[in-house]
Design a protein around this motif. Structure first.
Motif, PDB file in Angstrom:
ATOM      1  N   VAL A   9     105.084  34.748  12.272  1.00 33.71           N
ATOM      2  CA  VAL A   9     105.000  36.292  12.692  1.00 33.71           C
ATOM      3  C   VAL A   9     106.235  36.709  13.237  1.00 33.71           C
ATOM      4  O   VAL A   9     106.959  36.256  14.249  1.00 33.71           O
ATOM      5  CB  VAL A   9     103.896  36.352  13.884  1.00 33.71           C
ATOM      6  N   SER A  10     106.817  37.693  12.450  1.00 35.38           N
ATOM      7  CA  SER A  10     108.088  38.196  12.801  1.00 35.38           C
ATOM      8  C   SER A  10     108.339  39.183  13.842  1.00 35.38           C
ATOM      9  O   SER A  10     107.344  39.726  14.235  1.00 35.38           O
ATOM     10  CB  SER A  10     108.765  39.015  11.333  1.00 35.38           C
ATOM     11  N   ALA A  11     109.424  39.438  14.276  1.00 34.87           N
ATOM     12  CA  ALA A  11     109.706  40.183  15.518  1.00 34.87           C
ATOM     13  C   ALA A  11     108.930  41.426  15.562  1.00 34.87           C
ATOM     14  O   ALA A  11     108.536  42.238  14.697  1.00 34.87           O
ATOM     15  CB  ALA A  11     111.027  40.485  15.510  1.00 34.87           C
ATOM     16  N   SER A  12     108.276  41.692  16.872  1.00 35.04           N
ATOM     17  CA  SER A  12     107.441  42.846  17.359  1.00 35.04           C
ATOM     18  C   SER A  12     106.094  43.032  16.497  1.00 35.04           C
ATOM     19  O   SER A  12     105.664  44.323  16.102  1.00 35.04           O
ATOM     20  CB  SER A  12     108.304  44.085  17.082  1.00 35.04           C
ATOM     21  N   SER A  13     105.764  42.055  15.913  1.00 33.86           N
ATOM     22  CA  SER A  13     104.369  42.058  14.937  1.00 33.86           C
ATOM     23  C   SER A  13     103.355  41.669  15.766  1.00 33.86           C
ATOM     24  O   SER A  13     103.597  41.106  16.782  1.00 33.86           O
ATOM     25  CB  SER A  13     104.600  41.355  13.730  1.00 33.86           C
ATOM     26  N   ASN A  14     102.144  42.067  15.225  1.00 33.84           N
ATOM     27  CA  ASN A  14     100.660  41.866  16.089  1.00 33.84           C
ATOM     28  C   ASN A  14      99.788  41.212  15.041  1.00 33.84           C
ATOM     29  O   ASN A  14      99.418  41.956  14.421  1.00 33.84           O
ATOM     30  CB  ASN A  14     100.406  43.132  16.753  1.00 33.84           C
ATOM     31  N   ILE A  15      99.338  39.963  15.221  1.00 30.83           N
ATOM     32  CA  ILE A  15      98.377  39.431  14.121  1.00 30.83           C
ATOM     33  C   ILE A  15      97.109  39.090  15.007  1.00 30.83           C
ATOM     34  O   ILE A  15      97.262  38.105  15.890  1.00 30.83           O
ATOM     35  CB  ILE A  15      98.941  38.529  13.468  1.00 30.83           C
ATOM     36  N   ASP A  16      96.207  39.665  14.659  1.00 29.42           N
ATOM     37  CA  ASP A  16      94.878  39.249  15.339  1.00 29.42           C
ATOM     38  C   ASP A  16      94.089  38.410  14.133  1.00 29.42           C
ATOM     39  O   ASP A  16      93.777  38.797  13.100  1.00 29.42           O
ATOM     40  CB  ASP A  16      94.165  40.531  15.639  1.00 29.42           C
ATOM     41  N   TYR A  17      94.009  37.176  14.377  1.00 27.92           N
ATOM     42  CA  TYR A  17      93.576  36.138  13.296  1.00 27.92           C
ATOM     43  C   TYR A  17      92.183  35.634  13.823  1.00 27.92           C
ATOM     44  O   TYR A  17      91.890  35.239  15.294  1.00 27.92           O
ATOM     45  CB  TYR A  17      94.498  35.171  13.209  1.00 27.92           C
ATOM     46  N   TYR A  18      91.200  35.324  12.950  1.00 25.78           N
ATOM     47  CA  TYR A  18      90.121  34.620  13.266  1.00 25.78           C
ATOM     48  C   TYR A  18      89.810  33.507  11.984  1.00 25.78           C
ATOM     49  O   TYR A  18      90.038  33.588  11.029  1.00 25.78           O
ATOM     50  CB  TYR A  18      88.953  35.571  13.109  1.00 25.78           C
ATOM     51  N   HIS A  19      89.228  32.338  12.803  1.00 23.82           N
ATOM     52  CA  HIS A  19      88.869  31.450  11.722  1.00 23.82           C
ATOM     53  C   HIS A  19      87.335  30.952  11.963  1.00 23.82           C
ATOM     54  O   HIS A  19      87.005  30.531  12.987  1.00 23.82           O
ATOM     55  CB  HIS A  19      89.767  30.127  12.134  1.00 23.82           C
ATOM     56  N   VAL A  20      86.218  31.082  11.245  1.00 24.09           N
ATOM     57  CA  VAL A  20      85.050  30.984  11.186  1.00 24.09           C
ATOM     58  C   VAL A  20      84.780  29.721  10.130  1.00 24.09           C
ATOM     59  O   VAL A  20      84.819  29.838   8.851  1.00 24.09           O
ATOM     60  CB  VAL A  20      84.210  31.958  10.979  1.00 24.09           C
ATOM     61  N   TYR A  21      84.355  28.674  10.655  1.00 24.10           N
ATOM     62  CA  TYR A  21      84.042  27.564   9.789  1.00 24.10           C
ATOM     63  C   TYR A  21      82.649  27.240   9.971  1.00 24.10           C
ATOM     64  O   TYR A  21      82.044  26.799  10.970  1.00 24.10           O
ATOM     65  CB  TYR A  21      84.565  26.146  10.358  1.00 24.10           C
ATOM     66  N   ASP A  22      81.701  27.204   8.825  1.00 18.68           N
ATOM     67  CA  ASP A  22      80.343  27.172   8.981  1.00 18.68           C
ATOM     68  C   ASP A  22      79.805  26.452   7.440  1.00 18.68           C
ATOM     69  O   ASP A  22      79.467  27.303   6.565  1.00 18.68           O
ATOM     70  CB  ASP A  22      79.517  28.378   9.219  1.00 18.68           C
ATOM     71  N   ARG A  23      80.615  25.527   6.965  1.00 16.54           N
ATOM     72  CA  ARG A  23      80.540  24.773   5.755  1.00 16.54           C
ATOM     73  C   ARG A  23      78.978  24.303   5.387  1.00 16.54           C
ATOM     74  O   ARG A  23      78.586  23.971   4.392  1.00 16.54           O
ATOM     75  CB  ARG A  23      81.385  23.780   5.348  1.00 16.54           C
TER      76      ARG A  23
END
Lengths: 447, 255
Positions: free
Chosen positions: A224-238
């Protein structure tokens, strides 16, 4: 080293040097990965990081390392078929543009295969791939590198604001005992913004039962480079029986905001190593998640937030429901280095046990070397409140429904942190389904 | 409707005996007030009737609508029309009032062989019944009792009573913690819910609630037994003279 030998031999068969002589950079990455794996080996039970997760127990199968080369009819997860948002579909870790719905060319974002990216910019990409947060090294990361052949690369260029969420899904199609090692690299340039969802669910070629024997060793790296905004999700349901060891490495430059919400719903082994390095001032890091550990599940969440720079905040909330004979582990390490003054770190882990034979090991690990910081943590493990159950039942609600309502309510605050409504509704549905499958009586025997 | 005969109840696992031979008969449509000093067993009676765990019935019987009450689980009793207004309503973070009430109302309706309410019908019902006790209709979005004031919690209990339409409503110290205005609102709510086929068991420490809700009978519970029964005038006498004269009589009658 008997167990390791099988993996090493398989690696040699698959990736004998010279077979593909042109791609020298991949070979060198693989060789490095293999060397680290050989020197480390799979974790032994005495290693502190793996104390409650004797991972070798899940590694004894006679695994195969290549998936089906011709996938034929691919069954996409329902959410991926129905969403109007962007989708990136991989099959066995390999990017399939023809199955994906990508942002238009007006948006400065590149989605491509890791192989292509390594070909185009070998030094840059291999530099990212080699980078590991301090303290985040583990043999599974090395093993993944030793088998590196392809993967997914997402490059969000400077000042790009992704207008819609982007779903990544990886469909597994291979032999029953498929040892699958995908890799995802995401690089967000300065002042960019994106919502990214990594979905690993049970959809595939032959339906749910198909995943019962797989072992996934996944690595996701996010820069994540300067001044960035990352909204991340991980859904595990194998689905039942599936195994996962996941390494997430997040590197944050100054003034960035990164949040993840980690949802774990099924599988026999789920081990997550979630590593965050806010390596610049003014970073915000949020780690949320919940795990529903039903019968036969072993869930282990290891988090590491390494505060190296001043004026950063991290906030962590993990909740768990552990049923029957399941085991869950939460180890939340927060490191505040000497220079990281004015750090504000908060961590919370709350668990509900539904049976006498369910186990929870919760361990906050705060290591603080700076003197002007605010750090707090809380960990609780208990059972459902009898009086709350009685209150619901006294209104005519049956015991199973009352229990399900309270359990849904227990994780509802973590669900509420999912800012993508379509995803939140999908996750809530998965939660209801998973909870409906928990039949075991409560400690209080239900009266 | 309700026939309690020589009921003996202990705290579970061989604990202290709290009810020591209580008998009481309640007919359809009647309002009975149970009064008594602290620790006399009033709330235990309410708990045992509603099916709260932690108590053991050592002897005696409770027959409700011709059925042995102790054969039924707490939720079955509720579906059969028993309602307990809690002395200390429970906060349920993450459970919205509308979800809670929809589950409850539909469970009860299903048991009675009635159709599920449509979303529209249900919302209208919520709105109408909330108005009975002066609760803000916006409460449906809120979590059950979470952040409710003491008065709101008690009004919420009567609101739920109105939603579930029980045949036997047990009010466990619903007046405690209420100011005069809230007491009036709650009482008016209860009065508006009186029906020929609905009985009330009103458990209270003070007479003041009975200024608003006129009981058909007043019983005084002392040391796990009903030592005196009478009309509403008995409540006034208790207010003036306290419980001591009854305690003495109770001791004498034992001797």
């Amino acid at each position: 080293m008997v167990m390791e030998k099988r993996f090493i031999a398989a690696q040699q068969v698959l990736h004998t040097n010279g077979r593909n002589g042109s791609a020298g950079i991949i070979e060198s990455l693989r060789a490095n990965g293999l060397a680290s794996f050989i020197s480390a080996g799979f974790p032994l039970p005495r290693e502190e990081q793996w104390k409650y997760t004797p991972v070798r127990k899940w590694l004894r199968d006679d695994f195969q390392f290549t998936g089906t080369s011709d996938p034929g009819d691919v069954q996409l997860p329902e959410l991926i078929s129905s969403t109007k948002d962007y989708t990136v579909v991989c099959v066995n870790g390999v990017f399939k543009p023809e199955l994906s719905r990508l942002p238009g060319s007006e948006l400065a974002i590149t989605v491509t295969s890791l192989q292509a990216a390594l070909h185009d910019e070998p030094d840059l990409i291999s530099g990212y791939l080699r980078r590991t947060n301090p303290g985040a090294e583990n043999p599974f990361l090395s093993l993944n590198m030793a088998f590196l052949s392809d993967g997914l690369y997402i490059h969000i260029l400077a000042d790009t604001i992704l207008d819609k969420p982007l779903y990544i899904t990886d469909i597994v199609m291979g032999p029953e005992l498929f040892f699958h090692q995908p890799r995802i690299l995401i690089v967000a340039e300065n002042r960019s913004q994106a919502t990214i969802i990594e979905l690993r669910d049970r959809a595939g070629h032959r339906g749910a039962a198909h995943n019962a024997g797989i072992f996934e060793n996944t690595v996701t790296q996010i820069h994540v480079s300067a001044s960035s905004n990352i909204d991340y999700y991980h859904v595990y349901d194998r689905g039942a029986g599936a195994r996962l060891v996941r390494t997430l490495n997040v590197y944050q430059e100054r003034d960035t905001t990164f949040s993840t919400n980690e949802v774990t719903l099924s599988g026999s082994l789920v081990r997550k190593n979630l590593n965050f390095l806010p390596d610049g001032e003014g970073c915000q890091t949020q780690l949320n998640g919940f795990y529903l550990a039903g019968s036969g599940m072993h869930v282990d969440i290891h988090t590491l937030v390494d505060h190296a720079e001043p004026h950063c905040n991290s906030k962590e909330l993990f909740k768990g429901i552990i049923d029957n004979n399941a085991t869950a582990v939460f180890n939340g390490r927060v490191l505040v280095r000497q220079d990281a003054q004015q750090t504000n770190a908060y961590q919370s882990n709350r668990n509900v046990l539904l049976s006498k034979s369910a186990h929870m090991y919760s361990k906050p690990e705060l290591e603080i070397y700076a003197d002007d910081v605010k750090c707090s943590h809380g960990a609780t493990t208990g059972q459902l409140d009898d009086e709350a159950l009685f209150y619901l039942r006294s209104r005519g609600i049956s015991f199973p429904t009352a229990r399900r309502m309270l359990l849904e309510a227990f994780v509802s605050d973590v669900c509420a942190l999912i800012r993508v409504e379509e995803l939140r509704l999908n996750v809530e549905e998965r939660v209801s389904t998973a909870l409906a499958g928990m039949h075991i009586k409560l400690l209080s025997d239900g009266r | 409707m309700l026939e309690i005969t020589d009921l003996h109840v202990c705290v579970e696992d061989g604990g202290t005996e709290i009810l020591k031979g209580l008998s009481l008969s309640v007919k359809a449509g009647e309002v009975h007030a149970i009064m008594g000093p602290n620790g006399s067993g009033k709330s235990t009676l309410a708990s045992v009737l509603a099916g709260r765990s932690g108590y053991e019935v050592t002897s005696g019987s409770v027959v409700y609508k011709g059925v042995d009450l102790f054969e039924l689980e707490a939720d079955e009793r509720a579906r059969e029309g028993i309602f307990l207004a809690f002395q200390y309503p429970v906060e349920l973070p993450g459970v919205s009032m509308s979800n809670f009430l929809r589950q409850a109302v539909n469970s009860v309706r299903k048991h009675r062989g009635e159709d599920k309410l449509s979303a529209m019908e249900f919302l209208k019902m919520m709105k109408d019944r909330a108005a009975l006790v002066g609760l803000d209709p916006s409460l449906k979005q809120r979590a059950v009792n979470e952040g409710f004031s003491g008065g709101e919690k008690k009004r919420n209990e009567i609101f739920q009573l109105a939603m579930l339409e029980p045949t036997l409503a047990i009010l466990d110290e619903t007046d405690s913690g209420l100011d005069i205005d809230a007491l009036r609102i709650v009482s008016e709510g209860v009065n508006g819910l009186r029906r020929p086929d609905r009985s009330f068991l009103i458990i209270t420490h003070y007479q003041r609630l009975l200024n608003h809700i006129t009981p058909d009978f007043v019983h005084v519970l002392v040391d796990g037994r009903i030592v005196q029964s009478g009309s509403k005038d008995l409540a006034l006498k208790l207010e003036e003279q306290g419980y001591d004269w009854l305690k003495e009589e109770s001791v004498e009658s034992v001797n």
